[in-house]
Design a protein around this motif. Structure first.
Motif, short mmCIF file in Angstrom:
data_model
loop_
_atom_site.label_atom_id
_atom_site.label_comp_id
_atom_site.label_asym_id
_atom_site.label_seq_id
_atom_site.Cartn_x
_atom_site.Cartn_y
_atom_site.Cartn_z
N GLY A 1 -3.25 -2.63 -12.45
CA GLY A 1 -3.08 -4.06 -12.33
C GLY A 1 -1.70 -4.61 -12.70
O GLY A 1 -1.40 -5.75 -12.42
N ASP A 2 -0.84 -3.80 -13.33
CA ASP A 2 0.43 -4.39 -13.74
C ASP A 2 1.68 -3.66 -13.23
O ASP A 2 2.75 -4.24 -13.20
CB ASP A 2 0.50 -4.53 -15.27
N LYS A 3 1.53 -2.39 -12.83
CA LYS A 3 2.72 -1.69 -12.33
C LYS A 3 2.55 -1.47 -10.83
O LYS A 3 1.46 -1.17 -10.38
CB LYS A 3 2.85 -0.33 -13.01
N GLU A 4 3.62 -1.64 -10.08
CA GLU A 4 3.47 -1.35 -8.66
C GLU A 4 4.75 -0.79 -8.07
O GLU A 4 5.83 -0.96 -8.61
CB GLU A 4 3.00 -2.59 -7.89
N PHE A 5 4.57 -0.04 -6.97
CA PHE A 5 5.73 0.51 -6.28
C PHE A 5 5.41 0.61 -4.80
O PHE A 5 4.25 0.53 -4.40
CB PHE A 5 6.14 1.86 -6.87
N GLU A 6 6.45 0.78 -3.99
CA GLU A 6 6.26 0.91 -2.55
C GLU A 6 6.50 2.36 -2.15
O GLU A 6 7.35 3.04 -2.71
CB GLU A 6 7.22 -0.01 -1.81
N THR A 7 5.73 2.82 -1.18
CA THR A 7 5.85 4.21 -0.76
C THR A 7 5.64 4.32 0.74
O THR A 7 5.05 3.43 1.35
CB THR A 7 4.85 5.09 -1.53
N LYS A 8 6.10 5.42 1.29
CA LYS A 8 5.93 5.67 2.72
C LYS A 8 4.48 6.07 2.98
O LYS A 8 3.98 6.99 2.32
CB LYS A 8 6.88 6.79 3.15
N GLY A 9 3.81 5.38 3.90
CA GLY A 9 2.43 5.71 4.19
C GLY A 9 2.33 7.05 4.91
O GLY A 9 3.30 7.54 5.46
N GLY A 10 1.12 7.62 4.93
CA GLY A 10 0.91 8.85 5.67
C GLY A 10 0.89 10.09 4.80
O GLY A 10 0.36 11.11 5.20
N GLN A 11 1.46 10.02 3.60
CA GLN A 11 1.40 11.19 2.72
C GLN A 11 0.29 11.01 1.68
O GLN A 11 -0.31 9.94 1.58
CB GLN A 11 2.74 11.43 2.06
N SER A 12 0.02 12.07 0.91
CA SER A 12 -1.09 11.97 -0.04
C SER A 12 -0.69 11.07 -1.20
O SER A 12 0.48 10.92 -1.53
CB SER A 12 -1.47 13.36 -0.54
N ASN B 1 -2.80 2.31 3.58
CA ASN B 1 -2.66 0.86 3.39
C ASN B 1 -2.39 0.60 1.91
O ASN B 1 -2.27 1.54 1.12
CB ASN B 1 -3.94 0.14 3.84
N ASP B 2 -2.30 -0.66 1.53
CA ASP B 2 -2.04 -0.97 0.13
C ASP B 2 -3.21 -0.52 -0.73
O ASP B 2 -4.37 -0.67 -0.33
CB ASP B 2 -1.82 -2.48 -0.04
N LEU B 3 -2.92 0.03 -1.88
CA LEU B 3 -3.98 0.55 -2.75
C LEU B 3 -3.88 -0.06 -4.14
O LEU B 3 -2.79 -0.32 -4.64
CB LEU B 3 -3.84 2.07 -2.91
N HIS B 4 -5.05 -0.27 -4.75
CA HIS B 4 -5.11 -0.63 -6.17
C HIS B 4 -5.79 0.52 -6.88
O HIS B 4 -6.93 0.83 -6.57
CB HIS B 4 -5.93 -1.91 -6.37
N ILE B 5 -5.08 1.14 -7.80
CA ILE B 5 -5.69 2.28 -8.47
C ILE B 5 -5.63 2.11 -9.98
O ILE B 5 -4.90 1.27 -10.50
CB ILE B 5 -5.01 3.62 -8.09
N GLU B 6 -6.46 2.92 -10.66
CA GLU B 6 -6.49 2.87 -12.11
C GLU B 6 -6.31 4.29 -12.61
O GLU B 6 -7.03 5.19 -12.16
CB GLU B 6 -7.86 2.34 -12.54
N ILE B 7 -5.34 4.52 -13.49
CA ILE B 7 -5.18 5.86 -14.05
C ILE B 7 -5.23 5.76 -15.57
O ILE B 7 -4.87 4.73 -16.13
CB ILE B 7 -3.89 6.57 -13.57
N PRO B 8 -5.72 6.82 -16.25
CA PRO B 8 -5.83 6.76 -17.71
C PRO B 8 -4.46 6.51 -18.34
O PRO B 8 -3.47 7.08 -17.87
CB PRO B 8 -6.35 8.16 -18.09
#
Lengths: 357, 193
Positions: free
Chosen positions: A38-49, A112-119
């Motif tokens: 919810g607080d950190k974000e970055f942009e990446t090239k789609g299509g990769q894992s 597409n845009d993702l919202h993820i949660e990591i420990p």
């Protein structure tokens, strides 16, 4: 004949171009935005894992199998934009994990845009630059490799945790996991015990390095570490090179936890495959709380210790009783049979921690 | 028009690709364990079979035969099948992720399914026209799907049977396939290819 050659070449060329074109045009997902916790974000090239995107942006997610979808360490919670889990993930993720939205980041393609949660502890994992300070063969195929940390020069970790070594080969980057076999109090230098696997990427790379060679790694990873908040006995079980993380645990015990009773069971094939045997024998003579049980499955003449597989040795030596926690590191078959013995002796299954390889 | 229906009917029932020619046995035996999965595989095979046989007919008719290169059929057909599966996967992943997800690992598996190559080779052997090829390949796919779904349904009932232990799962399935083939012979008087 020339006709046929020309045709086949032209045909192969056309097909190759078609696939490249399709890959560029159809599999082009543009730039996607990934939001973490919810607080950190970055942009990446789609299509990769997702795993690759995270690693490229210095978010270190553990992965022991190198993105093949077999170890399950790289799972992250995807809150939004992930879609249903793939067939390859359903084999690893449990039902409850799937309903909570966990995904294997190595299998999930960023479309597409993702919202993820990591420990949060993953966010503390850092990248380190190190230098080989020692490399010696201990057995016919196991090497003791010590790495001096250069930048940053200190790696704080818990006894039992592991690091991932970065390997650049043929224009690709891979990561391989190795447990730290050193004293956690010395944060400036770590030791790895690496068994040479024929054609193994990680072991081949590490065995080829000489003193002074640089390498990149990240860490610390893993929830396999000594729990220091209890006074119960500690049972360590190692199979072969699985001794590495347990060595770290024993070293930590020696300086901070000697009031606890500790047993080390160490299974190997023959005397030649045992390493650091003298250290543990001396330690057992010195401390009455430390008990060392090496066992050989294929004993040499003159061996007076235990023989057979390590779980049968535990049947005879391990005192039954509920109090205690166990740390296991070795091949899957060893983990399974040792877990059965531990449970039959009264150790609660939630106090058995293991590291399979 | 009537001849197309005849080919369609014959390829589904009397000249069933799985039960008459015993092609595509590998997935037929392994995937028929579960009827839902079997249906998924059947649909994937039908789509790919129709697409590849049609594309291969066009290549054969307009490139290989005029250039006198019909001996390259084998190679060219295999490459075409691999390409079509690959392209299909890319397109589905992009535009119909739901469908792609449903097909899962079946699509790449189909590349090496010999029933697919078999249909392409048989349509050449029988010198089918374009329309006949479409009917034949679609029918063969449907026939394969019919066979694998039927097998899935039969295997579900195997739970209640106690076949000899030595037969194992694959052994008893092969015997079942033989019995099904015998039953399908019953259709043979109705139409043939």
């Amino acid at each position: 004949m020339l006709n046929a050659l020309l045709f086949m070449n032209g045909f192969a060329l056309a097909i190759g171009l078609l696939i490249i074109f399709m890959d560029r045009v159809i599999s082009n997902y543009g730039v996607c935005r990934i939001t973490i916790n919810g607080d950190k974000e970055f942009e990446t090239k789609g299509g990769q894992s997702l795993l690759r995107s995270l690693l490229e942006n210095k978010y270190f997610i553990p992965s022991a199998c190198g993105g093949k979808g077999t170890c399950g360490y790289c799972k992250v919670k995807v809150l939004d934009g992930g879609g249903p889990p793939l067939a390859t993930e359903a084999l690893i993720l449990t039902g409850p994990e799937q309903t909570q939205g966990f995904r294997l980041s190595c299998q999930l393609k960023v479309k597409n845009d993702l919202h993820i949660e990591i420990p949060p502890e993953y966010l503390e994992i850092q990248e380190y630059r190190g230098e080989i300070s020692m490399s010696e063969l201990m057995t016919s195929d196991i090497r003791r490799i010590r790495i001096k940390l250069v930048e940053p020069n200190e790696l704080p970790y818990k006894p039992g945790q592991y690091v991932q070594i970065r390997i650049d080969h043929d224009g690709e980057t891979d990561f391989r996991a190795y447990s730290m076999a050193s004293h956690p109090d010395d944060q400036s230098e770590i030791e790895l015990n690496v068994k040479k696997i024929p054609d193994g990427l990680g072991s081949g790379f590490l065995h080829s390095l000489a003193v002074g060679d640089p390498l990149d790694l990240s860490g610390p990873y893993g929830d396999f570490y000594l729990h220091t908040d209890s006074n119960d006995r500690i049972i360590c079980v190692a199979g072969g090179v699985g001794l590495a993380p347990l060595k770290s645990i024993v070293m930590y015990w020696q300086d901070h936890q000697t009031h606890r009773h500790i047993e080390l069971y160490y299974g190997a094939r023959s005397v030649e495959d045992l390493y650091d045997h003298d250290i543990f024998t001396a330690l057992a003579a010195e401390h009455e709380n430390f008990h060392y049980y090496p066992a050989l499955s294929d004993p040499n003449d003159g061996w007076t210790g235990d023989t057979g597989f390590i779980h049968t040795v535990m049947e005879t030596h391990l005192e039954p009783g509920e109090a205690g926690e166990a740390y296991l590191c070795g091949p899957p078959i060893m983990i399974e049979s040792v877990t059965e013995v531990l449970q039959s002796k009264g150790i609660a299954s939630e106090r058995i921690w293991y590291d399979k390889f | 028009m009537q001849q197309y229906f005849l080919i369609l009917f014959a390829s589904i029932l009397t000249s069933n690709i799985a039960l008459t020619y015993f092609l595509g046995m590998c997935p037929f035996i392994t995937i028929s364990r579960n009827i839902g999965v079997a249906a998924g595989m059947g649909i994937a095979v039908t789509c790919v079979m129709t697409l590849t046989a049609t594309a291969n007919w066009l290549i054969n008719e307009y490139l290989l035969i005029p250039m006198g290169l019909h001996f390259l059929q084998f190679l060219v057909f295999i490459v075409m099948i691999a390409t079509i599966v690959q392209v299909l996967e890319l397109v589905m992943d992009r535009y119909t992720p739901g469908l792609h997800h449903a097909f899962g690992i079946f699509l790449p598996l189909i590349t090496v399914n010999c029933a697919i190559l078999g249909v392409s080779l048989l349509m050449v052997l029988r010198s089918f026209s374009f329309g006949q090829t479409v009917a034949y390949s679609f029918g063969s796919g449907m026939g394969w799907m019919l066979a694998i779904i039927t097998m899935g349904a039969l295997r579900k009932r195997l739970i209640f049977a106690q076949p000899l232990r030595n037969f194992g799962a694959a052994g008893i399935t092969a015997i079942l396939a033989g019995l099904m083939a015998l039953a399908f012979i019953g259709f043979s008087g109705m139409a043939s290819l």
